[in-house]
Design a protein around this motif. Sequence first.
Motif, PDB file in Angstrom:
ATOM      1  N   LEU A 140      53.276  43.481  59.298  1.00 28.92           N
ATOM      2  CA  LEU A 140      54.466  44.211  60.121  1.00 28.92           C
ATOM      3  C   LEU A 140      53.850  45.491  60.532  1.00 28.92           C
ATOM      4  O   LEU A 140      53.317  46.336  59.588  1.00 28.92           O
ATOM      5  N   PRO A 141      54.109  45.968  61.864  1.00 29.26           N
ATOM      6  CA  PRO A 141      53.531  47.164  62.193  1.00 29.26           C
ATOM      7  C   PRO A 141      54.441  48.259  61.296  1.00 29.26           C
ATOM      8  O   PRO A 141      55.712  48.097  61.491  1.00 29.26           O
ATOM      9  N   ALA A 142      53.941  49.323  60.953  1.00 27.87           N
ATOM     10  CA  ALA A 142      54.771  50.167  60.175  1.00 27.87           C
ATOM     11  C   ALA A 142      55.929  51.178  61.207  1.00 27.87           C
ATOM     12  O   ALA A 142      57.071  51.191  60.647  1.00 27.87           O
ATOM     13  N   GLU A 143      55.643  51.124  62.373  1.00 27.71           N
ATOM     14  CA  GLU A 143      56.543  51.759  63.424  1.00 27.71           C
ATOM     15  C   GLU A 143      57.789  50.784  63.489  1.00 27.71           C
ATOM     16  O   GLU A 143      58.956  51.284  63.627  1.00 27.71           O
ATOM     17  N   GLN A 144      57.723  49.417  63.614  1.00 26.50           N
ATOM     18  CA  GLN A 144      58.781  48.403  63.460  1.00 26.50           C
ATOM     19  C   GLN A 144      59.743  48.667  62.410  1.00 26.50           C
ATOM     20  O   GLN A 144      60.863  48.346  62.288  1.00 26.50           O
ATOM     21  N   ALA A 145      59.179  49.184  61.266  1.00 21.81           N
ATOM     22  CA  ALA A 145      60.096  49.415  59.961  1.00 21.81           C
ATOM     23  C   ALA A 145      60.740  50.744  59.972  1.00 21.81           C
ATOM     24  O   ALA A 145      61.585  50.937  59.079  1.00 21.81           O
ATOM     25  N   VAL A 150      65.355  58.078  61.554  1.00 17.68           N
ATOM     26  CA  VAL A 150      64.143  58.953  61.291  1.00 17.68           C
ATOM     27  C   VAL A 150      63.107  59.159  62.351  1.00 17.68           C
ATOM     28  O   VAL A 150      62.712  58.169  63.147  1.00 17.68           O
ATOM     29  N   PRO A 151      63.066  60.103  62.936  1.00 22.46           N
ATOM     30  CA  PRO A 151      62.195  60.649  63.853  1.00 22.46           C
ATOM     31  C   PRO A 151      60.694  60.347  63.645  1.00 22.46           C
ATOM     32  O   PRO A 151      60.304  60.199  62.550  1.00 22.46           O
ATOM     33  N   SER A 152      59.915  59.673  64.698  1.00 24.34           N
ATOM     34  CA  SER A 152      58.665  59.356  64.852  1.00 24.34           C
ATOM     35  C   SER A 152      57.596  60.407  64.089  1.00 24.34           C
ATOM     36  O   SER A 152      56.710  59.947  63.313  1.00 24.34           O
ATOM     37  N   SER A 153      57.904  61.606  64.350  1.00 23.86           N
ATOM     38  CA  SER A 153      57.243  62.536  63.751  1.00 23.86           C
ATOM     39  C   SER A 153      57.104  62.736  62.294  1.00 23.86           C
ATOM     40  O   SER A 153      56.274  62.948  61.403  1.00 23.86           O
ATOM     41  N   LEU A 154      58.398  62.398  61.822  1.00 22.17           N
ATOM     42  CA  LEU A 154      58.501  62.522  60.187  1.00 22.17           C
ATOM     43  C   LEU A 154      58.059  61.161  59.606  1.00 22.17           C
ATOM     44  O   LEU A 154      57.535  61.338  58.558  1.00 22.17           O
ATOM     45  N   TRP A 155      58.182  60.162  60.456  1.00 15.92           N
ATOM     46  CA  TRP A 155      57.855  58.692  59.815  1.00 15.92           C
ATOM     47  C   TRP A 155      56.139  58.818  59.712  1.00 15.92           C
ATOM     48  O   TRP A 155      55.472  58.192  59.023  1.00 15.92           O
TER      49      TRP A 155
END
Length: 155
Positions: A140-145, A150-155
Motif C-alpha cells: 500500500l503506498p503511504a500516500e494512499q493511507a 493531514v497535509p502532504s507536507s506533514l505526512w
Amino acid sequence: EEVMDQATLAAVVRLVLKGSTVSITMGPSISEAEKHVGLGELQKAGVITDRELRILTITAGRVTWPSLPTPGQWLESVLQRLAFLLDPQMKQDAELEQVMQSAEATTDLLTRSVGMSSSLPPRALALGGCVLGFISMRALPAEQARPKDVPSSLW
C-alpha cells in the motif's frame, strides 16, 4: 478498608495479569515484582493467594467480563474479510502471506508500545497496525493511507 489494603490490591493485579491477553513473558515474574515492592511477607504467608481465591469466589470465577475484542481479534477479522475478497489464486501467494504477517507483527508492536485507551481503542490499533504493515511491505503506498485532513507536507 480491606478493599484498599496491599494484599487485596496485589491479588487484583495478579488477576488482571492472569486474565490479560498481552503476554507477560518479558520482565520479572509476578512473585519477583511482589517481593520487590515489599509484599514478600504477605506472599510467604499466602495472604495474597487467599485474597485472590476470595475474589474469584465472590465473582463466581468471572474476573474477565466480556469486553471489546483485542486488537489482534480485530485484525484477524479485517484480514479474513480481505482474504474473502481476494482472487483464489492470490490467496496462495507467499507475498500476501508476508504482508499479513507484517500487519500482525505491526499490530502487536503497536499494542505493546502504545497500548489501548479510550482515544485509541482496539479497533483503531488493529486498523493502524494493518495499514502500517501493508505500507512496510510496499503493498500500500503511504500516500494512499494519508488521512484527508493531514497535509502532504506533514505526512
